[in-house]
Design a protein around this motif. Sequence first.
Motif, PDB file in Angstrom:
ATOM      1  N   ASP A 110       7.009  -6.226   9.728  1.00 15.16           N
ATOM      2  CA  ASP A 110       8.061  -5.221   9.698  1.00 15.16           C
ATOM      3  C   ASP A 110       9.233  -5.614   8.803  1.00 15.16           C
ATOM      4  OD1 ASP A 110       8.724  -7.337  11.479  1.00 15.16           O
ATOM      5  OD2 ASP A 110      10.245  -6.076  12.427  1.00 15.16           O
ATOM      6  N   ASP A 111       9.206  -6.778   8.196  1.00 13.44           N
ATOM      7  CA  ASP A 111      10.331  -7.291   7.426  1.00 13.44           C
ATOM      8  C   ASP A 111      10.287  -6.762   5.996  1.00 13.44           C
ATOM      9  OD1 ASP A 111      11.956  -9.104   5.743  1.00 13.44           O
ATOM     10  OD2 ASP A 111      12.263 -10.151   7.645  1.00 13.44           O
ATOM     11  N   GLY A 112      11.162  -5.828   5.697  1.00 20.86           N
ATOM     12  CA  GLY A 112      11.207  -5.216   4.378  1.00 20.86           C
ATOM     13  C   GLY A 112      11.612  -6.188   3.273  1.00 20.86           C
ATOM     14  N   ALA A 113      12.444  -7.174   3.593  1.00 21.13           N
ATOM     15  CA  ALA A 113      12.845  -8.157   2.577  1.00 21.13           C
ATOM     16  C   ALA A 113      11.639  -8.981   2.140  1.00 21.13           C
ATOM     17  CB  ALA A 113      13.951  -9.059   3.114  1.00 21.13           C
ATOM     18  N   LEU A 114      10.843  -9.429   3.090  1.00 22.42           N
ATOM     19  CA  LEU A 114       9.641 -10.190   2.740  1.00 22.42           C
ATOM     20  C   LEU A 114       8.703  -9.356   1.873  1.00 22.42           C
ATOM     21  CD1 LEU A 114       9.021 -12.039   6.111  1.00 22.42           C
ATOM     22  CD2 LEU A 114       9.210 -13.156   3.877  1.00 22.42           C
ATOM     23  N   HIS A 129      -0.455  -3.154  -9.460  1.00 22.20           N
ATOM     24  CA  HIS A 129      -0.915  -2.082  -8.566  1.00 22.20           C
ATOM     25  C   HIS A 129      -0.486  -2.368  -7.122  1.00 22.20           C
ATOM     26  CE1 HIS A 129      -3.628   1.385  -7.903  1.00 22.20           C
ATOM     27  NE2 HIS A 129      -3.827   0.831  -6.728  1.00 22.20           N
ATOM     28  N   GLU A 130      -0.795  -3.562  -6.631  1.00 24.26           N
ATOM     29  CA  GLU A 130      -0.432  -3.900  -5.252  1.00 24.26           C
ATOM     30  C   GLU A 130       1.083  -3.958  -5.085  1.00 24.26           C
ATOM     31  OE1 GLU A 130      -1.185  -7.222  -1.741  1.00 24.26           O
ATOM     32  OE2 GLU A 130      -2.097  -7.554  -3.705  1.00 24.26           O
ATOM     33  N   ALA A 131       1.787  -4.462  -6.084  1.00 27.39           N
ATOM     34  CA  ALA A 131       3.248  -4.522  -6.014  1.00 27.39           C
ATOM     35  C   ALA A 131       3.827  -3.118  -5.855  1.00 27.39           C
ATOM     36  CB  ALA A 131       3.821  -5.199  -7.256  1.00 27.39           C
ATOM     37  N   MET A 132       3.329  -2.179  -6.649  1.00 26.50           N
ATOM     38  CA  MET A 132       3.812  -0.803  -6.586  1.00 26.50           C
ATOM     39  C   MET A 132       3.470  -0.168  -5.242  1.00 26.50           C
ATOM     40  SD  MET A 132       5.452   1.314  -8.371  1.00 26.50           S
ATOM     41  CE  MET A 132       5.699   3.002  -8.817  1.00 26.50           C
ATOM     42  N   GLN A 133       2.289  -0.428  -4.721  1.00 24.11           N
ATOM     43  CA  GLN A 133       1.918   0.113  -3.411  1.00 24.11           C
ATOM     44  C   GLN A 133       2.879  -0.370  -2.328  1.00 24.11           C
ATOM     45  OE1 GLN A 133      -2.217  -1.244  -3.281  1.00 24.11           O
ATOM     46  NE2 GLN A 133      -2.859   0.902  -3.216  1.00 24.11           N
ATOM     47  N   ILE A 134       3.173  -1.652  -2.328  1.00 26.23           N
ATOM     48  CA  ILE A 134       4.078  -2.218  -1.325  1.00 26.23           C
ATOM     49  C   ILE A 134       5.439  -1.543  -1.408  1.00 26.23           C
ATOM     50  CG2 ILE A 134       5.383  -4.300  -0.696  1.00 26.23           C
ATOM     51  CD1 ILE A 134       2.826  -5.903  -1.483  1.00 26.23           C
ATOM     52  N   ALA A 140       9.042   4.794   1.331  1.00 25.41           N
ATOM     53  CA  ALA A 140       8.669   5.917   2.191  1.00 25.41           C
ATOM     54  C   ALA A 140       9.027   5.666   3.653  1.00 25.41           C
ATOM     55  CB  ALA A 140       7.176   6.212   2.061  1.00 25.41           C
ATOM     56  N   SER A 141       8.885   4.449   4.100  1.00 27.20           N
ATOM     57  CA  SER A 141       9.092   4.172   5.529  1.00 27.20           C
ATOM     58  C   SER A 141      10.531   3.814   5.886  1.00 27.20           C
ATOM     59  CB  SER A 141       8.158   3.055   5.996  1.00 27.20           C
ATOM     60  OG  SER A 141       8.499   1.833   5.363  1.00 27.20           O
ATOM     61  N   THR A 142      11.359   3.460   4.911  1.00 25.82           N
ATOM     62  CA  THR A 142      12.708   3.000   5.258  1.00 25.82           C
ATOM     63  C   THR A 142      13.844   3.816   4.662  1.00 25.82           C
ATOM     64  OG1 THR A 142      12.826   1.423   3.417  1.00 25.82           O
ATOM     65  CG2 THR A 142      11.909   0.618   5.514  1.00 25.82           C
ATOM     66  N   SER A 143      13.562   4.727   3.753  1.00 25.34           N
ATOM     67  CA  SER A 143      14.628   5.451   3.069  1.00 25.34           C
ATOM     68  C   SER A 143      15.372   6.386   4.022  1.00 25.34           C
ATOM     69  CB  SER A 143      14.074   6.261   1.906  1.00 25.34           C
ATOM     70  OG  SER A 143      15.128   6.971   1.279  1.00 25.34           O
ATOM     71  N   ASP A 144      16.692   6.420   3.849  1.00 28.21           N
ATOM     72  CA  ASP A 144      17.533   7.357   4.596  1.00 28.21           C
ATOM     73  C   ASP A 144      17.754   8.653   3.820  1.00 28.21           C
ATOM     74  OD1 ASP A 144      17.871   5.632   6.761  1.00 28.21           O
ATOM     75  OD2 ASP A 144      19.670   4.711   5.894  1.00 28.21           O
ATOM     76  N   ARG A 152       7.814  12.102   1.994  1.00 28.34           N
ATOM     77  CA  ARG A 152       7.175  10.897   2.531  1.00 28.34           C
ATOM     78  C   ARG A 152       5.647  10.995   2.563  1.00 28.34           C
ATOM     79  NH1 ARG A 152       8.426   7.609   8.165  1.00 28.34           N
ATOM     80  NH2 ARG A 152       6.752   6.114   7.877  1.00 28.34           N
ATOM     81  N   PRO A 153       5.068  12.085   3.081  1.00 27.44           N
ATOM     82  CA  PRO A 153       3.598  12.146   3.098  1.00 27.44           C
ATOM     83  C   PRO A 153       2.980  12.016   1.696  1.00 27.44           C
ATOM     84  CG  PRO A 153       4.514  13.842   4.525  1.00 27.44           C
ATOM     85  CD  PRO A 153       5.663  13.260   3.763  1.00 27.44           C
ATOM     86  N   ALA A 154       3.591  12.652   0.702  1.00 25.81           N
ATOM     87  CA  ALA A 154       3.056  12.561  -0.655  1.00 25.81           C
ATOM     88  C   ALA A 154       3.212  11.143  -1.199  1.00 25.81           C
ATOM     89  CB  ALA A 154       3.775  13.556  -1.567  1.00 25.81           C
ATOM     90  N   ILE A 155       4.362  10.522  -0.956  1.00 29.07           N
ATOM     91  CA  ILE A 155       4.588   9.153  -1.439  1.00 29.07           C
ATOM     92  C   ILE A 155       3.572   8.207  -0.812  1.00 29.07           C
ATOM     93  CG2 ILE A 155       6.210   7.213  -1.434  1.00 29.07           C
ATOM     94  CD1 ILE A 155       8.476   9.375  -1.539  1.00 29.07           C
ATOM     95  N   GLU A 156       3.349   8.352   0.496  1.00 33.14           N
ATOM     96  CA  GLU A 156       2.376   7.493   1.174  1.00 33.14           C
ATOM     97  C   GLU A 156       0.955   7.753   0.664  1.00 33.14           C
ATOM     98  OE1 GLU A 156       3.323   8.365   5.258  1.00 33.14           O
ATOM     99  OE2 GLU A 156       4.690   6.641   5.384  1.00 33.14           O
ATOM    100  N   TYR A 157       0.642   9.011   0.388  1.00 31.40           N
ATOM    101  CA  TYR A 157      -0.674   9.354  -0.135  1.00 31.40           C
ATOM    102  C   TYR A 157      -0.896   8.685  -1.489  1.00 31.40           C
ATOM    103  CZ  TYR A 157      -4.450  12.082  -2.196  1.00 31.40           C
ATOM    104  OH  TYR A 157      -5.607  12.463  -2.817  1.00 31.40           O
ATOM    105  N   TYR A 158       0.086   8.812  -2.368  1.00 29.33           N
ATOM    106  CA  TYR A 158      -0.068   8.224  -3.694  1.00 29.33           C
ATOM    107  C   TYR A 158       0.014   6.705  -3.666  1.00 29.33           C
ATOM    108  CZ  TYR A 158      -0.103  12.855  -5.660  1.00 29.33           C
ATOM    109  OH  TYR A 158      -0.460  14.144  -5.964  1.00 29.33           O
TER     110      TYR A 158
END
Length: 166
Positions: A110-114, A129-134, A140-144, A152-158
């Motif tokens: 759950d640590d966003g900094a890590l 690729h993996e860096a961009m996915q992370i 998507a999960s933390t933005s206010d 969010r659903p589209a961002i998570e899908y892509y």
Amino acid sequence: MSAQDKDERIAEAVRLREQGHPEQAREILLALTAEFPDCAGIAYQTAWVHDVLGLEAEAVPYYERCLQGDGLGEDDRRGALVGLGSTYRVLGRFGQAVETLRRGVDEFPDDGALRTFLAMALFNTGEHHEAMQILLRLVASTSDSDRVRRYRPAIEYYAADLTHTM
């Protein structure tokens, strides 16, 4: 030195670091580390003050020492994993950075900094690729932002399939 005296000296060093006097903090911590070489908390604080001073190479052995065993509390362990992974990255030791930060993400998913520092290290190893996915999943999960939450659903899908096109 009593345990109380040791704790007071550690607290003094932390205060000095936080108040912008890292060189004085370093002197205290180096003396403490000589007296208590197996104390994970002292090793962590010593690593941290070396990082603050831009002495990353000198910080590494203290980070490594503090992460051996289970001498750190959860918050300090998180900080030490971020610190060591980030320090390896700054020193150009990208493989070790990825390894350390993956271990951190495994322990603290759950640590966003890590996750952010892992993405940077993955970028440095060419794993774009993996860096961009992370990073997309993190945004998507933390933005206010209302706009980000709306998509969010589209961002998570892509994030799951970055190469998807119509």
